[in-house]
Design an enzyme around this catalytic site. Structure first.
Site, PDB file in Angstrom:
ATOM      1  N   ARG A  44       0.860  -1.185   0.000  1.00 15.58           N
ATOM      2  CA  ARG A  44       0.000   0.000   0.000  1.00 15.58           C
ATOM      3  C   ARG A  44       0.893   1.231   0.000  1.00 15.58           C
ATOM      4  O   ARG A  44       1.831   1.308   0.799  1.00 15.58           O
ATOM      5  CB  ARG A  44      -0.901  -0.032   1.241  1.00 15.58           C
ATOM      6  CG  ARG A  44      -1.936   1.054   1.257  1.00 15.58           C
ATOM      7  CD  ARG A  44      -3.017   0.753   2.267  1.00 15.58           C
ATOM      8  NE  ARG A  44      -3.909  -0.317   1.822  1.00 15.58           N
ATOM      9  CZ  ARG A  44      -5.151  -0.491   2.269  1.00 15.58           C
ATOM     10  NH1 ARG A  44      -5.654   0.312   3.179  1.00 15.58           N
ATOM     11  NH2 ARG A  44      -5.905  -1.479   1.813  1.00 15.58           N
ATOM     12  N   LYS A  68      -6.983 -14.146   6.189  1.00 12.86           N
ATOM     13  CA  LYS A  68      -7.440 -14.336   4.805  1.00 12.86           C
ATOM     14  C   LYS A  68      -6.933 -15.665   4.246  1.00 12.86           C
ATOM     15  O   LYS A  68      -7.661 -16.394   3.600  1.00 12.86           O
ATOM     16  CB  LYS A  68      -6.947 -13.166   3.942  1.00 12.86           C
ATOM     17  CG  LYS A  68      -7.516 -13.156   2.547  1.00 12.86           C
ATOM     18  CD  LYS A  68      -7.081 -11.930   1.743  1.00 12.86           C
ATOM     19  CE  LYS A  68      -7.616 -10.638   2.297  1.00 12.86           C
ATOM     20  NZ  LYS A  68      -7.691  -9.560   1.291  1.00 12.86           N
ATOM     21  N   LYS A  80       2.107  -7.481   5.171  1.00  5.92           N
ATOM     22  CA  LYS A  80       1.663  -6.317   4.405  1.00  5.92           C
ATOM     23  C   LYS A  80       2.776  -5.282   4.414  1.00  5.92           C
ATOM     24  O   LYS A  80       3.494  -5.145   5.408  1.00  5.92           O
ATOM     25  CB  LYS A  80       0.424  -5.686   5.062  1.00  5.92           C
ATOM     26  CG  LYS A  80      -0.372  -4.805   4.141  1.00  5.92           C
ATOM     27  CD  LYS A  80      -1.330  -5.620   3.312  1.00  5.92           C
ATOM     28  CE  LYS A  80      -2.155  -4.773   2.383  1.00  5.92           C
ATOM     29  NZ  LYS A  80      -3.182  -5.551   1.689  1.00  5.92           N
ATOM     30  N   SER A 149      -5.598  -7.731 -10.062  1.00  7.12           N
ATOM     31  CA  SER A 149      -6.274  -8.714  -9.215  1.00  7.12           C
ATOM     32  C   SER A 149      -7.722  -8.325  -8.919  1.00  7.12           C
ATOM     33  O   SER A 149      -8.473  -9.120  -8.357  1.00  7.12           O
ATOM     34  CB  SER A 149      -5.512  -8.861  -7.893  1.00  7.12           C
ATOM     35  OG  SER A 149      -5.423  -7.594  -7.265  1.00  7.12           O
ATOM     36  N   GLY A 185     -14.617   0.854  -8.319  1.00 14.76           N
ATOM     37  CA  GLY A 185     -13.286   0.768  -8.926  1.00 14.76           C
ATOM     38  C   GLY A 185     -13.034  -0.622  -9.478  1.00 14.76           C
ATOM     39  O   GLY A 185     -13.930  -1.266 -10.024  1.00 14.76           O
ATOM     40  N   GLY A 188     -15.349  -3.166  -7.228  1.00  8.76           N
ATOM     41  CA  GLY A 188     -16.778  -2.829  -7.283  1.00  8.76           C
ATOM     42  C   GLY A 188     -17.304  -2.753  -8.708  1.00  8.76           C
ATOM     43  O   GLY A 188     -18.417  -3.212  -8.993  1.00  8.76           O
ATOM     44  N   ALA A 241     -15.081   0.066  -1.242  1.00  5.58           N
ATOM     45  CA  ALA A 241     -14.216   1.255  -1.324  1.00  5.58           C
ATOM     46  C   ALA A 241     -13.239   1.241  -0.161  1.00  5.58           C
ATOM     47  O   ALA A 241     -12.132   0.715  -0.273  1.00  5.58           O
ATOM     48  CB  ALA A 241     -15.056   2.519  -1.337  1.00  5.58           C
ATOM     49  N   ALA A 263     -14.209  -4.587   0.186  1.00  7.31           N
ATOM     50  CA  ALA A 263     -13.265  -3.701   0.881  1.00  7.31           C
ATOM     51  C   ALA A 263     -12.579  -4.436   2.031  1.00  7.31           C
ATOM     52  O   ALA A 263     -13.187  -5.297   2.675  1.00  7.31           O
ATOM     53  CB  ALA A 263     -13.986  -2.470   1.408  1.00  7.31           C
TER      54      ALA A 263
HETATM   55  P1  NAD Z   1     -10.011   1.176  -6.531  1.00 11.68           P
HETATM   56  O1  NAD Z   1      -9.153   2.305  -6.103  1.00 11.68           O
HETATM   57  O2  NAD Z   1      -9.911   0.672  -7.927  1.00 11.68           O
HETATM   58  O3  NAD Z   1     -11.552   1.570  -6.307  1.00 11.68           O
HETATM   59  C1  NAD Z   1     -12.033   2.187  -5.171  1.00 11.68           C
HETATM   60  C2  NAD Z   1     -13.260   3.009  -5.570  1.00 11.68           C
HETATM   61  O4  NAD Z   1     -13.836   3.530  -4.369  1.00 11.68           O
HETATM   62  C3  NAD Z   1     -12.920   4.191  -6.474  1.00 11.68           C
HETATM   63  O5  NAD Z   1     -13.848   4.273  -7.542  1.00 11.68           O
HETATM   64  C4  NAD Z   1     -13.059   5.388  -5.535  1.00 11.68           C
HETATM   65  O6  NAD Z   1     -13.464   6.583  -6.192  1.00 11.68           O
HETATM   66  C5  NAD Z   1     -14.117   4.902  -4.567  1.00 11.68           C
HETATM   67  N1  NAD Z   1     -14.114   5.584  -3.280  1.00 11.68           N
HETATM   68  C6  NAD Z   1     -13.050   6.046  -2.587  1.00 11.68           C
HETATM   69  N2  NAD Z   1     -13.454   6.649  -1.456  1.00 11.68           N
HETATM   70  C7  NAD Z   1     -14.810   6.544  -1.432  1.00 11.68           C
HETATM   71  C8  NAD Z   1     -15.801   6.951  -0.514  1.00 11.68           C
HETATM   72  N3  NAD Z   1     -15.503   7.633   0.598  1.00 11.68           N
HETATM   73  N4  NAD Z   1     -17.087   6.660  -0.797  1.00 11.68           N
HETATM   74  C9  NAD Z   1     -17.427   6.004  -1.951  1.00 11.68           C
HETATM   75  N5  NAD Z   1     -16.519   5.597  -2.848  1.00 11.68           N
HETATM   76  C10 NAD Z   1     -15.229   5.861  -2.597  1.00 11.68           C
HETATM   77  O7  NAD Z   1      -9.760   0.024  -5.472  1.00 11.68           O
HETATM   78  P2  NAD Z   1     -10.084  -1.540  -5.630  1.00 11.68           P
HETATM   79  O8  NAD Z   1      -8.892  -2.248  -6.121  1.00 11.68           O
HETATM   80  O9  NAD Z   1     -11.393  -1.688  -6.341  1.00 11.68           O
HETATM   81  O10 NAD Z   1     -10.259  -1.945  -4.097  1.00 11.68           O
HETATM   82  C11 NAD Z   1     -11.436  -1.576  -3.384  1.00 11.68           C
HETATM   83  C12 NAD Z   1     -11.405  -2.151  -1.983  1.00 11.68           C
HETATM   84  O11 NAD Z   1     -11.254  -3.571  -2.074  1.00 11.68           O
HETATM   85  C13 NAD Z   1     -10.224  -1.666  -1.121  1.00 11.68           C
HETATM   86  O12 NAD Z   1     -10.655  -1.622   0.231  1.00 11.68           O
HETATM   87  C14 NAD Z   1      -9.195  -2.776  -1.278  1.00 11.68           C
HETATM   88  O13 NAD Z   1      -8.327  -2.836  -0.165  1.00 11.68           O
HETATM   89  C15 NAD Z   1     -10.101  -3.983  -1.334  1.00 11.68           C
HETATM   90  N6  NAD Z   1      -9.513  -5.142  -1.997  1.00 11.68           N
HETATM   91  C16 NAD Z   1      -9.057  -5.047  -3.270  1.00 11.68           C
HETATM   92  C17 NAD Z   1      -8.516  -6.165  -3.877  1.00 11.68           C
HETATM   93  C18 NAD Z   1      -8.018  -6.110  -5.283  1.00 11.68           C
HETATM   94  O14 NAD Z   1      -7.606  -7.173  -5.784  1.00 11.68           O
HETATM   95  N7  NAD Z   1      -8.040  -4.978  -5.971  1.00 11.68           N
HETATM   96  C19 NAD Z   1      -8.432  -7.389  -3.178  1.00 11.68           C
HETATM   97  C20 NAD Z   1      -8.932  -7.462  -1.871  1.00 11.68           C
HETATM   98  C21 NAD Z   1      -9.480  -6.322  -1.299  1.00 11.68           C
END
Ligand code: NAD
Length: 352
Positions: A44, A68, A80, A149, A185, A188, A241, A263
């Site tokens: 991160r 996990k 991490k 991922s 993102g 989602g 998010a 998330a």
């Molecule tokens: P990302 O940055 O692609 O998407 C996050 C989205 O959330 C963005 O569209 C952003 O605008 C929105 N956002 C940010 N703050 C916000 C708020 N206050 N209210 C509403 N929306 C908000 O991130 P991601 O890769 O999609 O990851 C999302 C979550 O899933 C994170 O918590 C991450 O730790 C978790 N996660 C991701 C993965 C992965 O493989 N990418 C795996 C496990 C967990």
């Protein structure tokens, strides 16, 4: 909390701290547990309010990685890395910082494997791997990695939502179910594709104008503004998010039957699992439902899984683990979070 007490009170194994003099960044690599295997976890990278907050995040996220991997029985430990960068970091100095970080990962000699997380991408992992290979996952497809991922994490989350429906309604179908996705993102946004294909009624919330334009104006999905997201009636609320969204302020306002989303660290504190339980809201523990990326990317890069095999493994693993968690919670009258922790602790005790 100060750094000394944070480290003393933590139940993990090791924290490696490096100050990057050239940029002023702090690097924390938290190794929570190597009981089941070498520690794995994302990197991160973002500015934090202070160094203590960055350390705290690394410690909390590393512990979540242990659970996990332990719940589905993946032979990997929890770790991490957090790179706390100055807000005014010159973008030109970023690649060199990533290479120095890669050197640190390589020096750890396989104690810690990493990949992308919030603030880092597959392109960044290509750079980290220049000095950090072979301990770096999630590189771009062009560089020989398995890429982003997010989509496979979303597939696992979708599979988890099916189990939640099965538990709540006796039918795993999402057809006609109202699902509110917070954050559209990588995770989602893909989850929404699966939900729409399954005939769910999808609502969404985000704070990014471009994302709102795409999902509302172009795809025609109802947009829920941030001030009303927790009061909106739905079958399933899917946080995708930020962490900490389930707390004493938001839980009393929820009008959903279940919370199940991608998330990390959704609960503000462990008491919030009790709050959800008391309100009769089914909670899919985040580290159980969002394991997809952490499982599939190393599987594809180190074990040679095909995309189809990775998808099958993720769906089966999430569904099996979540069914077990819901069953243990129901049978013993404990929260789903407590049930998941118990399953993880038992595996950690047994060492398998
Ligand atoms: P990302 O940055 O692609 O998407 C996050 C989205 O959330 C963005 O569209 C952003 O605008 C929105 N956002 C940010 N703050 C916000 C708020 N206050 N209210 C509403 N929306 C908000 O991130 P991601 O890769 O999609 O990851 C999302 C979550 O899933 C994170 O918590 C991450 O730790 C978790 N996660 C991701 C993965 C992965 O493989 N990418 C795996 C496990 C967990």
């Amino acid at each position: 909390m100060d750094i000394e007490s944070s480290l003393r009170d933590w139940d993990g194994e090791t924290v490696i701290i490096q100050y990057d003099r050239a940029t002023g960044a702090w690097i924390f690599v938290a190794i929570h547990s190597t009981r089941l295997g070498p520690a794995g976890g994302g990197t991160r990278m973002k500015p934090y309010p202070d160094v203590e907050a960055a350390l705290q995040d690394a410690l909390r996220l590393a512990a979540a990685m242990t659970y996990k991997f332990a719940v589905p029985g993946i032979p990997r430990g929890g770790g991490k890395a957090v790179i706390d960068v100055p807000t005014e970091l010159d973008p030109q100095s970023r690649p060199a910082l990533l290479r120095r970080y890669g050197e640190l990962v390589r020096q750890l000699g396989g104690l810690f494997y990493t990949g992308p997380d919030v603030g880092t991408s597959s392109e960044d992992m290509d750079i980290v791997a220049e000095t950090g290979a072979p301990y770096v996952f999630g590189r771009t497809v062009a560089a020989g990695g398995a890429g982003d991922s997010g989509p496979i994490t979303a597939l696992g989350v979708f599979a988890g939502l099916q189990v939640a429906c099965e538990f709540l309604y006796g039918d795993a179908s999402l057809q006609g179910r109202r699902v509110l996705v917070q954050g559209v993102g990588h995770v989602g946004g893909t989850l929404i594709q699966y939900l729409r294909a399954a005939g769910a009624e999808v609502l969404f919330n985000d704070i990014d104008d471009a994302a709102i334009r795409h999902f509302h104006n172009e795809l025609g999905l109802p947009f829920v503004p941030s001030e009303s997201v927790y009061e909106t009636e739905c079958d399933i609320f899917a946080p995708c998010a930020l962490g900490g969204v389930l707390n004493s302020d938001t839980i009393p306002r929820l009008k959903c039957r279940a919370v199940a989303g991608g998330a990390n660290n959704q609960l503000g504190s462990l008491e919030d699992a009790e709050r959800l339980w008391a309100r009769g809201i089914l909670y899919a523990p985040d580290y159980v439902i969002n394991v997809g990326g952490a499982m599939a990317i190393p599987g594809m890069e180190a074990l040679g899984w095909s995309q189809a095999q990775a998808e099958k493994e993720v769906v089966q693993s999430v569904q099996k683990a979540l069914r077990q968690v819901f069953a243990v919670a129901a049978a013993e009258g404990i929260t789903t979070e407590a049930a998941a922790r118990r399953i993880a602790e038992e595996r950690l005790q047994a060492g398998t």
